[in-house]
Motif scaffolding. Structure first.
Motif, PDB file in Angstrom:
ATOM      1  N   ASN A 118      46.610  33.369  52.873  1.00  9.77           N
ATOM      2  CA  ASN A 118      45.271  32.965  52.891  1.00  9.77           C
ATOM      3  C   ASN A 118      44.879  32.218  54.282  1.00  9.77           C
ATOM      4  N   PRO A 153      44.740  27.154  47.787  1.00  4.82           N
ATOM      5  CA  PRO A 153      44.046  28.487  48.024  1.00  4.82           C
ATOM      6  C   PRO A 153      44.755  29.625  47.227  1.00  4.82           C
ATOM      7  N   GLY A 155      43.327  32.817  47.791  1.00  8.51           N
ATOM      8  CA  GLY A 155      43.269  34.004  48.462  1.00  8.51           C
ATOM      9  C   GLY A 155      42.256  35.060  47.839  1.00  8.51           C
TER      10      GLY A 155
END
Lengths: 192, 183
Positions: A118, A153, A155
Motif C-alpha cells: 500500500n 490500509p 490496498g
C-alpha cells in the motif's frame, strides 16, 4: 480380466481419494485444537512439541514457523463477527480491548500469508503505536481509503486476514472462553 | 454387485491409508520448509540477520513485520552450543525449532530475568554425558536440550515504533551462537 479391472478401478479410487483428502486438509484449513473467540481463532498447540500431524504437514508445505508457546500466541480472523469474509474493498472496524499481554501486534496479510502493498507502507500496528480512547479501548479502521485515526490500509485486495499476536501473555492452551480473553470486535461496514 | 461393493470397500481403505501416509510423510520430504529456506543462506552455528518482510519478498509467510529477526541454524553433531543475546529495550524472545520446524522451546527476556539471555544448547545424549560439577548445577545456568542434531534458533526483538529499529537490530547483532569450548 475382471480381477485386473477391479484392481485398477480400486487403486484409481484409492489414489484420488487419498491424495484428494490430503490436498483438501492441507489447503483448506487447520480444524484441530483451535481456540475460537468471536471471529478470532488460534492454535496454541502448534507452538509446542505437541503439534498435530495435519498442522505439521501444513507448516512444512507453507514454510512458516509457528509462534512458540513461550513467546506468544497468534489469533487469525478471516471474517467479521457475523461470518462475512473480510473484503479489502470495504471499511472494517476493529474495536474494543485485547487480552492481557505485555505487547501485541495486529497485522494484515493476504490469504497466503504475504504482506499487502500500500502507498503508506503500513502493514500493521503494535500496541504502543495505537491511539486509544479515554476509556482504554481502541478503534482501528481497516479499509481501502485513508481515514483519520488508526487506519490500516487494505490496498484494495479482495480477500485478506487479520492476525493479532499477543506476546508474553497468560493466554494459551488453557484458554477456552471469551471471558478470559476479550478479543476486539470486527464489524464490516460500507463497501466501495 | 457384492463383488463391486468389496472392491469399493478395498478402495476406501486403501484411500485412507494413502491419506494418512502422505500427511505423515510430508514433513520429512518437504524441500521448501522454513529450515530449508534458512539453510539456503545461513551457514551452520552462526547468527545471521533475516531481512525484514516486504509485500514482494519474505523469507517465510506470516512473519511479523514489527520484529527485527536473526536466525542461527545449529548443528550439534560436533558438540554443544553456547548461545547469548543481550535483551533490547522492548521485548526480546528466543524460540527453538527442530529440523522439522517444531517449536519445542521458547523463552523471552522477562523469563530470563537478566540483561542477557544466555544458555547452553545440547542434545539429550550430550546432556547425559555432562559431569554434574558445581559449574553445571549453578541455579541460573540454563540448559536447553534439542530433540534433533539440527534445528533453528530464531531471535526476535520487537520494534514497538519504527524509531526503535536501530536499537533492536543492534541487540541482535550482538547475539552469539558458537560451539562450546570445552575445558
Amino acid at each position: 480380466m475382471r480381477l485386473l479391472f477391479g484392481a485398477i478401478f480400486a487403486l484409481a479410487i484409492a489414489a484420488v481419494l487419498g491424495l484428494g483428502t490430503t490436498w483438501i486438509a492441507l489447503t483448506k484449513g487447520t480444524a484441530y485444537g483451535g481456540v475460537t473467540i468471536g471471529a478470532w481463532t488460534a492454535w496454541p498447540k502448534n507452538g509446542t512439541a505437541g503439534i498435530d500431524p495435519y498442522a505439521r504437514a501444513i507448516v512444512a508445505r507453507t514454510g512458516e514457523l509457528p509462534v512458540g508457546s513461550g513467546d506468544g500466541i497468534a489469533f487469525h480472523a478471516y471474517s467479521d463477527d457475523t461470518g462475512q469474509p473480510l473484503d479489502g474493498r470495504c471499511n472494517v472496524l476493529v474495536s474494543g480491548i485485547t487480552p492481557q499481554a505485555r505487547f501485541w501486534t495486529l497485522t494484515l496479510y493476504d490469504p497466503q500469508g504475504r504482506l499487502v502493498a500500500n502507498s503508506v507502507l503500513r502493514q500493521g500496528f503494535t500496541s504502543q503505536e495505537i491511539i486509544r480512547k479515554s476509556n482504554g479501548t481502541f478503534d482501528i479502521i481497516v479499509g481501502p481509503r485513508a481515514r483519520p485515526g488508526n487506519w490500516l490500509p487494505t490496498g484494495g485486495v479482495e480477500r485478506y486476514q487479520l492476525v493479532l499476536r499477543l506476546y508474553d501473555t497468560p493466554i494459551g492452551m488453557a484458554t477456552r472462553a471469551g471471558r478470559e480473553a476479550p478479543m476486539p470486535a470486527i464489524r464490516q461496514g460500507g463497501c466501495q | 454387485m457384492i463383488r463391486l461393493g468389496l472392491w469399493l470397500l478395498g478402495a476406501l481403505l486403501l484411500g485412507g491409508i494413502v491419506h494418512l501416509a502422505t500427511v505423515l510423510l510430508l514433513p520429512s520430504m518437504a524441500s521448501h520448509d522454513a529450515y530449508a529456506r534458512v539453510a539456503a543462506f545461513a551457514p551452520a552455528n552462526a547468527v545471521v540477520p533475516v531481512p525484514a518482510p516486504t509485500p514482494d519478498r519474505a523469507l517465510m509467510p506470516f512473519m511479523d513485520p514489527a520484529f527485527a529477526v536473526s536466525v542461527c541454524r545449529y548443528d550439534l553433531t560436533r558438540g554443544p552450543l553456547k548461545f547469548s543475546v543481550p535483551i533490547s529495550q522492548a521485548y526480546t524472545s528466543v524460540s527453538f525449532y527442530t529440523r522439522s520446524d517444531i517449536a519445542y522451546y521458547a523463552i523471552n527476556d522477562r523469563a530470563a530475568g537478566r540483561r542477557v539471555i544466555e544458555l547452553d544448547l545440547m542434545t539429550n545424549a550430550q546432556r547425559a554425558d555432562l559431569q554434574d560439577t558445581e559449574e553445571m548445577t549453578r541455579a541460573d545456568r540454563l540448559i536447553v536440550t534439542s530433540p534433533t542434531n539440527n534445528g533453528l534458533i530464531v531471535i526476535r526483538a520487537l520494534t514497538p515504533e519504527p524509531g526503535w529499529l536501530p536499537a533492536a537490530r543492534a541487540a541482535l547483532t550482538a547475539a552469539q551462537c558458537r560451539p562450546q569450548t570445552l575445558g
